[in-house]
Design an enzyme around this catalytic site. Structure first.
Site, PDB file in Angstrom:
ATOM      1  N   GLU A 146       4.161  -4.007  12.442  1.00 45.18           N
ATOM      2  CA  GLU A 146       3.151  -2.963  12.284  1.00 45.18           C
ATOM      3  C   GLU A 146       2.026  -3.555  11.468  1.00 45.18           C
ATOM      4  O   GLU A 146       2.192  -3.862  10.284  1.00 45.18           O
ATOM      5  CB  GLU A 146       3.757  -1.727  11.618  1.00 45.18           C
ATOM      6  CG  GLU A 146       2.914  -0.478  11.835  1.00 45.18           C
ATOM      7  CD  GLU A 146       2.125  -0.089  10.610  1.00 45.18           C
ATOM      8  OE1 GLU A 146       0.896  -0.347  10.610  1.00 45.18           O
ATOM      9  OE2 GLU A 146       2.719   0.452   9.668  1.00 45.18           O
ATOM     10  N   CYS A 184      -3.151   1.491   6.721  1.00 44.60           N
ATOM     11  CA  CYS A 184      -3.385   0.883   8.033  1.00 44.60           C
ATOM     12  C   CYS A 184      -3.988   1.880   9.011  1.00 44.60           C
ATOM     13  O   CYS A 184      -4.731   1.503   9.918  1.00 44.60           O
ATOM     14  CB  CYS A 184      -2.079   0.325   8.586  1.00 44.60           C
ATOM     15  SG  CYS A 184      -0.732   1.547   8.673  1.00 44.60           S
ATOM     16  N   ASN A 228       0.806  -1.224   0.000  1.00 42.08           N
ATOM     17  CA  ASN A 228       0.000   0.000   0.000  1.00 42.08           C
ATOM     18  C   ASN A 228       0.844   1.281   0.000  1.00 42.08           C
ATOM     19  O   ASN A 228       0.528   2.232  -0.710  1.00 42.08           O
ATOM     20  CB  ASN A 228      -0.995   0.001   1.165  1.00 42.08           C
ATOM     21  CG  ASN A 228      -0.329  -0.094   2.518  1.00 42.08           C
ATOM     22  OD1 ASN A 228       0.751  -0.666   2.665  1.00 42.08           O
ATOM     23  ND2 ASN A 228      -0.962   0.454   3.527  1.00 42.08           N
TER      24      ASN A 228
END
Length: 498
Positions: A266, A300, A166
């Protein structure tokens, strides 16, 4: 039309000028897998180039070369290491036009998002260039006469980095630059959807910056073939992973087996935007728009839920829906487009499934964007309840649910009603009220009167609960990419009590 052709042609040229599909031990080479890695456009999956993927033998070679190069690199003067990292930042800046073009084609980034991403990669690389002179140990007292306790901070050794699709450039560089600056070697496995912007372009940048051979290898390959092997390999002392929570949980479990490794994970998020009754609603709408729809919501930190006090709920919904109508949707080769394609067909299907579930579970659709190929226009739902999939699950697409809260107390409870805890935001005109509310949210990051999507190179980044372990950026990166070594010093051994 000329701009579109120029953008695509420039990226095609960049991709075809790559020497090979892997960079191992300072050499460009094709992988040894029987599988291929395709470089494609996000808009329709059109193939730009195909490489042979990396195999487990390529991973072995990359880690072996890293071991050979790392010890000498850790002994290089801080000034020399900083100079290499600084040159890499300069090259990223100089190559900004072609890298942003690459991000727009390969990852479906808008012009806005691609420039934000390159700036973030440059920012963390410039910050990393300061790390070699910021690493310090301590001298601590001892209970034993004549003894001195020295605690040295040292490079961990070899770091394995697995990055997502992303924000492929930045979320690779966010680990690569600090790790190298602090004296480590790195082996990078980029996402298969973005092998160039997440990996091969980074190899080019650091090669041009004069990084010694072997310190950075890039091994694009199928996760099903090399993913577990990459993590369980005996060489790396740390795995830095950014991606989904289920995969991150597997990475953490594998890293603890056999050869125990430090991990920085993460992972996913379900960020709430909370709008209290005293909020500036226009500002709250702006923050929620940025949080929900930048990069099609494939972030995210993206807002998954907007929780609005019932006193201002209806007015907020109306204002938000009216602003969503103005968002430009389409092919991100168009400079004016903000919401572009979903990265691949599987992700597209997942987003459509969540949108359908919101309808089937009784949410009221207040705005319905058009769907064209892989492009999903914004979808906005109100009358969303906490048990609906669109409120519970990470969306990773341009859809958002709006929930109604009776008061501040219920809004906080709702914000914390999730397995995730990455980012969050609260809107109120009373700053200290906002701070009190923010400190009640179980998350790694909360922003007052701002978007949930925030990242600064000198400020720690990371989450709580199922959003991950560890922190990136700034002093926290120095902590994570180094280890502590206690060296007790005595001039001579004294008597012993036996």
């Amino acid at each position: 039309m000329t701009t579109t052709l120029t953008l695509r042609d420039s990226v095609t040229e960049l991709v075809h000028n790559l020497q090979a599909g892997a960079f191992i031990g300072g050499q460009w080479k094709e992988g040894a897998s029987n599988r291929t890695i395709q470089v494609t456009t996000a808009i329709n999956g059109a193939e730009l180039r195909t490489f042979t993927g990396s195999s487990t033998s390529d991973v072995d070679e990359a880690y072996a070369e890293a071991v050979k190069a790392q010890e000498a690199w850790a002994k290089v003067s801080p000034v020399e290491r900083a100079a290499v990292i600084s040159r890499a930042a300069d090259i990223l800046e100089r190559r900004r036009p072609e890298i942003t073009a690459l991000l727009r084609l390969e990852s479906g980034s808008s012009a806005l998002k691609s420039n934000i991403e390159v700036s973030a990669a440059i920012g963390i690389t410039r910050e990393s260039a300061t790390f070699p002179t910021r690493v310090h140990g301590t001298i601590q007292p001892s209970a034993f006469p004549g003894k001195e306790n020295r605690v040295y901070r040292e490079a961990r050794g070899v770091i394995g980095v697995i990055s997502p699709w992303n924000f492929p450039l930045h979320l690779s560089v966010r680990s690569v630059s600090p790790a190298l600056a602090l004296g480590n070697a790195v082996v990078l496995k980029p996402a298969s959807d973005t092998p160039v912007s997440g990996g091969l372009i980074i190899a080019e940048v650091f090669e041009e910056a004069g990084l010694p051979k072997g310190l950075l290898s890039v091994v694009p390959g199928a996760g099903s073939e090399i993913g577990d092997y990459f993590v369980q390999h005996p060489v790396p002392s740390m795995i830095s992973f950014t991606g989904s929570t289920p995969v991150g949980q597997r990475v953490g479990a594998l890293a603890a087996q056999g050869h125990m490794k430090h991990v920085a994970l993460e992972l996913g998020g379900n960020a709430p935007v909370i709008v209290l009754e005293d909020a500036d609603l226009d500002g709250a709408v702006n923050g929620a728009l940025m949080a929900a729809f930048l990069h099609q919501g494939q972030i995210c930190m993206a807002a998954n839920r907007i929780i609005v006090d019932e006193k201002v709920h209806d007015e907020f919904v109306e204002k938000f829906a009216n602003r969503v109508k103005d968002l430009r949707v389409g092919d991100t080769q168009d400079d004016a487009v903000l919401v572009g394609p979903i990265i691949n067909d599987d992700q597209f299907a997942s987003v459509i499934e969540l949108i359908d579930s919101a309808r089937n579970q009784g949410a009221r659709e207040v705005f319905t964007g058009q769907i064209d190929g892989r492009i999903i226009g914004p979808h906005v739902f109100s009358d969303v309840t906490e048990d609906m999939s669109i409120a519970k699950d990470e969306i990773f697409g341009p859809a958002i649910g709006i929930l109604k809260a009776r008061d501040e107390t219920e809004a906080l409870r709702m914000a914390n009603n999730t397995e995730f805890g990455l980012s969050s935001a609260v809107f109120t005109r009373d700053i200290e009220r906002g701070v009190r509310f923010a400190r009640g949210i179980k998350a790694g990051m909360t922003h007052i009167n701002d978007s949930t999507v925030n990242d600064e190179p000198n400020i720690m980044f990371g989450g709580e609960k199922n959003s991950g372990i560890g922190r990136f950026n700034g002093e926290q990166a120095i902590d994570d990419f180094t280890t502590l070594h206690w060296v007790g010093v005595r001039a001579e051994m004294g008597p012993v009590p036996f």
